[in-house]
Scaffold this motif. Structure first.
Motif, PDB file in Angstrom:
ATOM      1  N   LYS A 133     -47.093   5.189 -94.429  1.00  0.00           N
ATOM      2  CA  LYS A 133     -46.418   5.573 -93.374  1.00  0.00           C
ATOM      3  C   LYS A 133     -46.823   7.001 -92.837  1.00  0.00           C
ATOM      4  O   LYS A 133     -45.974   7.894 -92.842  1.00  0.00           O
ATOM      5  CB  LYS A 133     -44.957   5.402 -93.367  1.00  0.00           C
ATOM      6  CG  LYS A 133     -44.328   3.990 -93.590  1.00  0.00           C
ATOM      7  CD  LYS A 133     -43.117   3.788 -93.745  1.00  0.00           C
ATOM      8  CE  LYS A 133     -42.542   2.377 -94.127  1.00  0.00           C
ATOM      9  NZ  LYS A 133     -41.380   2.255 -94.522  1.00  0.00           N
ATOM     10  N   THR A 134     -47.845   7.125 -92.382  1.00  0.00           N
ATOM     11  CA  THR A 134     -48.639   8.366 -92.089  1.00  0.00           C
ATOM     12  C   THR A 134     -49.015   8.378 -90.773  1.00  0.00           C
ATOM     13  O   THR A 134     -49.049   7.472 -89.989  1.00  0.00           O
ATOM     14  CB  THR A 134     -49.861   8.743 -93.008  1.00  0.00           C
ATOM     15  OG1 THR A 134     -50.828   7.632 -92.863  1.00  0.00           O
ATOM     16  CG2 THR A 134     -49.328   8.856 -94.486  1.00  0.00           C
ATOM     17  N   THR A 135     -49.288   9.549 -90.257  1.00  0.00           N
ATOM     18  CA  THR A 135     -49.768   9.856 -88.862  1.00  0.00           C
ATOM     19  C   THR A 135     -51.187   9.234 -88.810  1.00  0.00           C
ATOM     20  O   THR A 135     -52.014   9.733 -89.695  1.00  0.00           O
ATOM     21  CB  THR A 135     -49.698  11.324 -88.562  1.00  0.00           C
ATOM     22  OG1 THR A 135     -48.489  11.723 -88.929  1.00  0.00           O
ATOM     23  CG2 THR A 135     -50.211  11.427 -87.178  1.00  0.00           C
ATOM     24  N   PRO A 136     -51.444   8.392 -87.990  1.00  0.00           N
ATOM     25  CA  PRO A 136     -52.776   8.098 -87.851  1.00  0.00           C
ATOM     26  C   PRO A 136     -53.925   9.068 -87.717  1.00  0.00           C
ATOM     27  O   PRO A 136     -53.918   9.971 -86.784  1.00  0.00           O
ATOM     28  CB  PRO A 136     -52.649   7.095 -86.502  1.00  0.00           C
ATOM     29  CG  PRO A 136     -51.308   6.676 -86.575  1.00  0.00           C
ATOM     30  CD  PRO A 136     -50.571   7.794 -86.882  1.00  0.00           C
ATOM     31  N   GLY A 137     -55.046   8.943 -88.594  1.00  0.00           N
ATOM     32  CA  GLY A 137     -56.145   9.992 -88.465  1.00  0.00           C
ATOM     33  C   GLY A 137     -55.811  11.086 -89.353  1.00  0.00           C
ATOM     34  O   GLY A 137     -56.601  11.852 -89.816  1.00  0.00           O
ATOM     35  N   LEU A 138     -54.618  11.339 -89.824  1.00  0.00           N
ATOM     36  CA  LEU A 138     -54.523  12.555 -90.623  1.00  0.00           C
ATOM     37  C   LEU A 138     -53.722  12.239 -92.102  1.00  0.00           C
ATOM     38  O   LEU A 138     -53.052  12.986 -92.891  1.00  0.00           O
ATOM     39  CB  LEU A 138     -53.140  13.312 -90.165  1.00  0.00           C
ATOM     40  CG  LEU A 138     -53.447  13.800 -88.585  1.00  0.00           C
ATOM     41  CD1 LEU A 138     -52.359  14.918 -88.198  1.00  0.00           C
ATOM     42  CD2 LEU A 138     -54.665  14.828 -88.688  1.00  0.00           C
ATOM     43  N   ARG A 139     -53.951  10.845 -92.528  1.00  0.00           N
ATOM     44  CA  ARG A 139     -53.470  10.217 -93.843  1.00  0.00           C
ATOM     45  C   ARG A 139     -53.895  11.199 -94.820  1.00  0.00           C
ATOM     46  O   ARG A 139     -53.214  11.694 -95.699  1.00  0.00           O
ATOM     47  CB  ARG A 139     -53.931   8.928 -93.889  1.00  0.00           C
ATOM     48  CG  ARG A 139     -53.435   8.292 -95.268  1.00  0.00           C
ATOM     49  CD  ARG A 139     -53.567   6.968 -95.582  1.00  0.00           C
ATOM     50  NE  ARG A 139     -52.794   6.365 -94.471  1.00  0.00           N
ATOM     51  CZ  ARG A 139     -52.979   4.931 -94.328  1.00  0.00           C
ATOM     52  NH1 ARG A 139     -53.804   4.104 -94.749  1.00  0.00           N
ATOM     53  NH2 ARG A 139     -52.275   4.182 -93.464  1.00  0.00           N
ATOM     54  N   ALA A 140     -55.315  11.658 -94.995  1.00  0.00           N
ATOM     55  CA  ALA A 140     -55.718  12.449 -96.206  1.00  0.00           C
ATOM     56  C   ALA A 140     -54.717  13.864 -96.164  1.00  0.00           C
ATOM     57  O   ALA A 140     -54.953  14.156 -97.179  1.00  0.00           O
ATOM     58  CB  ALA A 140     -57.125  12.536 -95.940  1.00  0.00           C
ATOM     59  N   PHE A 141     -54.823  14.337 -95.180  1.00  0.00           N
ATOM     60  CA  PHE A 141     -54.083  15.629 -94.841  1.00  0.00           C
ATOM     61  C   PHE A 141     -52.588  15.563 -95.480  1.00  0.00           C
ATOM     62  O   PHE A 141     -52.249  16.360 -96.286  1.00  0.00           O
ATOM     63  CB  PHE A 141     -54.107  16.130 -93.602  1.00  0.00           C
ATOM     64  CG  PHE A 141     -55.367  16.449 -93.052  1.00  0.00           C
ATOM     65  CD1 PHE A 141     -56.116  17.815 -93.077  1.00  0.00           C
ATOM     66  CD2 PHE A 141     -56.220  15.521 -92.625  1.00  0.00           C
ATOM     67  CE1 PHE A 141     -57.346  18.210 -92.429  1.00  0.00           C
ATOM     68  CE2 PHE A 141     -57.508  15.700 -92.172  1.00  0.00           C
ATOM     69  CZ  PHE A 141     -57.954  16.982 -92.019  1.00  0.00           C
ATOM     70  N   GLU A 142     -51.864  14.496 -95.127  1.00  0.00           N
ATOM     71  CA  GLU A 142     -50.539  14.473 -95.479  1.00  0.00           C
ATOM     72  C   GLU A 142     -50.589  13.823 -97.063  1.00  0.00           C
ATOM     73  O   GLU A 142     -49.513  14.306 -97.724  1.00  0.00           O
ATOM     74  CB  GLU A 142     -49.872  13.205 -94.483  1.00  0.00           C
ATOM     75  CG  GLU A 142     -49.914  13.666 -93.028  1.00  0.00           C
ATOM     76  CD  GLU A 142     -49.196  13.036 -92.215  1.00  0.00           C
ATOM     77  OE1 GLU A 142     -48.995  13.235 -91.021  1.00  0.00           O
ATOM     78  OE2 GLU A 142     -49.014  11.780 -92.516  1.00  0.00           O
ATOM     79  N   ARG A 143     -51.368  13.077 -97.452  1.00  0.00           N
ATOM     80  CA  ARG A 143     -51.516  12.644 -98.702  1.00  0.00           C
ATOM     81  C   ARG A 143     -51.558  13.998 -99.791  1.00  0.00           C
ATOM     82  O   ARG A 143     -51.135  14.122-100.774  1.00  0.00           O
ATOM     83  CB  ARG A 143     -52.356  11.557 -99.110  1.00  0.00           C
ATOM     84  CG  ARG A 143     -51.661  10.396 -98.659  1.00  0.00           C
ATOM     85  CD  ARG A 143     -52.787   9.202 -98.417  1.00  0.00           C
ATOM     86  NE  ARG A 143     -53.511   9.003 -99.817  1.00  0.00           N
ATOM     87  CZ  ARG A 143     -53.094   8.139-100.749  1.00  0.00           C
ATOM     88  NH1 ARG A 143     -52.174   7.390-100.561  1.00  0.00           N
ATOM     89  NH2 ARG A 143     -53.634   8.013-101.982  1.00  0.00           N
ATOM     90  N   HIS A 144     -52.507  14.625 -99.270  1.00  0.00           N
ATOM     91  CA  HIS A 144     -52.696  16.114 -99.873  1.00  0.00           C
ATOM     92  C   HIS A 144     -51.513  16.962-100.253  1.00  0.00           C
ATOM     93  O   HIS A 144     -51.475  17.568-101.263  1.00  0.00           O
ATOM     94  CB  HIS A 144     -54.025  16.679 -99.232  1.00  0.00           C
ATOM     95  CG  HIS A 144     -54.305  18.242 -99.781  1.00  0.00           C
ATOM     96  ND1 HIS A 144     -54.927  18.369-100.860  1.00  0.00           N
ATOM     97  CD2 HIS A 144     -53.845  19.374 -99.423  1.00  0.00           C
ATOM     98  CE1 HIS A 144     -55.178  19.551-101.093  1.00  0.00           C
ATOM     99  NE2 HIS A 144     -54.451  20.210-100.506  1.00  0.00           N
ATOM    100  N   ALA A 145     -50.724  16.947 -98.806  1.00  0.00           N
ATOM    101  CA  ALA A 145     -49.573  17.655 -98.997  1.00  0.00           C
ATOM    102  C   ALA A 145     -48.701  17.041 -99.935  1.00  0.00           C
ATOM    103  O   ALA A 145     -47.740  17.912-100.576  1.00  0.00           O
ATOM    104  CB  ALA A 145     -49.062  17.712 -97.445  1.00  0.00           C
ATOM    105  N   VAL A 146     -48.489  15.830 -99.841  1.00  0.00           N
ATOM    106  CA  VAL A 146     -47.751  15.167-100.926  1.00  0.00           C
ATOM    107  C   VAL A 146     -47.883  15.692-102.459  1.00  0.00           C
ATOM    108  O   VAL A 146     -47.128  15.831-103.092  1.00  0.00           O
ATOM    109  CB  VAL A 146     -47.590  13.762-100.878  1.00  0.00           C
ATOM    110  CG1 VAL A 146     -47.165  12.986-102.329  1.00  0.00           C
ATOM    111  CG2 VAL A 146     -46.906  13.269 -99.579  1.00  0.00           C
ATOM    112  N   ALA A 147     -49.526  15.522-102.734  1.00  0.00           N
ATOM    113  CA  ALA A 147     -49.740  16.057-103.925  1.00  0.00           C
ATOM    114  C   ALA A 147     -49.283  17.463-104.299  1.00  0.00           C
ATOM    115  O   ALA A 147     -49.102  17.805-105.452  1.00  0.00           O
ATOM    116  CB  ALA A 147     -51.145  15.744-104.086  1.00  0.00           C
TER     117      ALA A 147
END
Length: 283
Positions: A133-147
């Motif tokens: 459930k991420t922003t389209p096109g920004l998944r890698a950025f948001e997953r990096h932030a989770v980490a």
């Protein structure tokens, strides 16, 4: 995975969106030779994420801009801390300001929220994970932030793992197919490295999932008592994951049931952008 190439491509697209024909205000008001030094200042406490992305917004706008990031991704900071300093041509600094802030505010907000969830389950053994459930096109950025916030990343995409959810099971049921048999058939064709997750919403679904050989049983929207019962029924034969109804007021109780993973969509779809500001020095 957040790679330099992905950062460049995504930030460049954001800059083009924000200033498709240049920054009219900066060009009209600021002399071409004007310079500026600005500080990225925290308006509240948090966990930092997106330093490389923040810097890219400025250097892609004008290679003459220098960005010094003073904290690392994953570092905690306090209100008033200077997180980065930007120096260079004033037009470039101000043109890139909003894009740089948008990325790091969003990413730091996700990292900060994730850290709160991780802290809430400290000592239980449960791991906090994100979802798709991420922003389209920004998944890698948001997953990096989770980490950065201490969370774990779930599957990156539909191509990474088998995850049979309620609608997949509904199609099998409609067609009269036995779930355990369908899972065994799927496993017989999949590479041995492929992880198989099956979502259930009732305790009576669990035996068939175990019989089919699933590696993880996802207990969706279970009550606390049913989570405990589900973990006991699975009894270590598969990894257990809880989802649904998870927030900061419930996550500790969910973790106390013994589940291995708690997946939290709110980490990315509901995180508030952190209050960070870029302040140009005037002295």
């Amino acid at each position: 995975m957040l790679t330099p190439r992905l950062i460049t491509r995504t930030v460049a697209a954001a800059l083009d969106e924000d200033a498709p024909w240049g920054d009219l205000t900066s060009t009209a008001l600021l002399p071409e030779d004007a310079t500026a030094t600005a500080d990225l200042v925290a308006r509240e406490d948090g966990v930092f994420s997106g330093g490389e992305v923040f810097a890219a917004a400025f250097t892609l706008t004008d290679a003459a801009v220098q960005v010094d990031v003073h904290v690392g991704d994953g570092d905690r900071f306090s209100e008033g801390d200077v997180l980065a300093t930007v120096t260079g041509p004033a037009r470039g600094v101000l043109t890139a300001e909003r894009v740089g802030l948008n990325f790091t505010q969003r990413m730091s907000g996700i990292a900060t929220l994730t850290a709160q969830y991780v802290q809430a389950v400290d000592g239980t053994g449960a791991r906090i994970a994100d979802t798709r459930k991420t922003t389209p096109g920004l998944r890698a950025f948001e997953r990096h932030a989770v980490a950065c916030g201490g969370g774990r990343n779930h599957r990156q995409s539909l191509s990474d793992a088998v995850m049979a959810k309620d609608n997949h099971l509904a199609v099998l049921q409609r067609d009269g197919r036995d779930l355990a048999r369908a899972l065994r058939e799927a496993l017989s064709h999949l590479p041995h490295t492929t992880h198989v997750v099956v979502e259930v919403d009732r305790l009576d679904q669990i035996p068939a999932v175990l019989d089919g050989g699933a590696h993880t049983v996802l207990l969706d929207n279970f009550s606390i008592d049913d989570l405990r019962a589900g973990v006991a029924l699975i009894d270590g034969r598969a990894q257990t994951e809880a989802s649904g109804g998870v927030d900061l007021t419930t996550v500790r109780a969910i973790a106390s049931t013994g589940v291995d993973v708690i997946s939290v969509g709110a980490l990315t779809h509901s995180a508030r952008a952190l209050d960070l500001g870029l302040d140009v020095r005037i002295d």
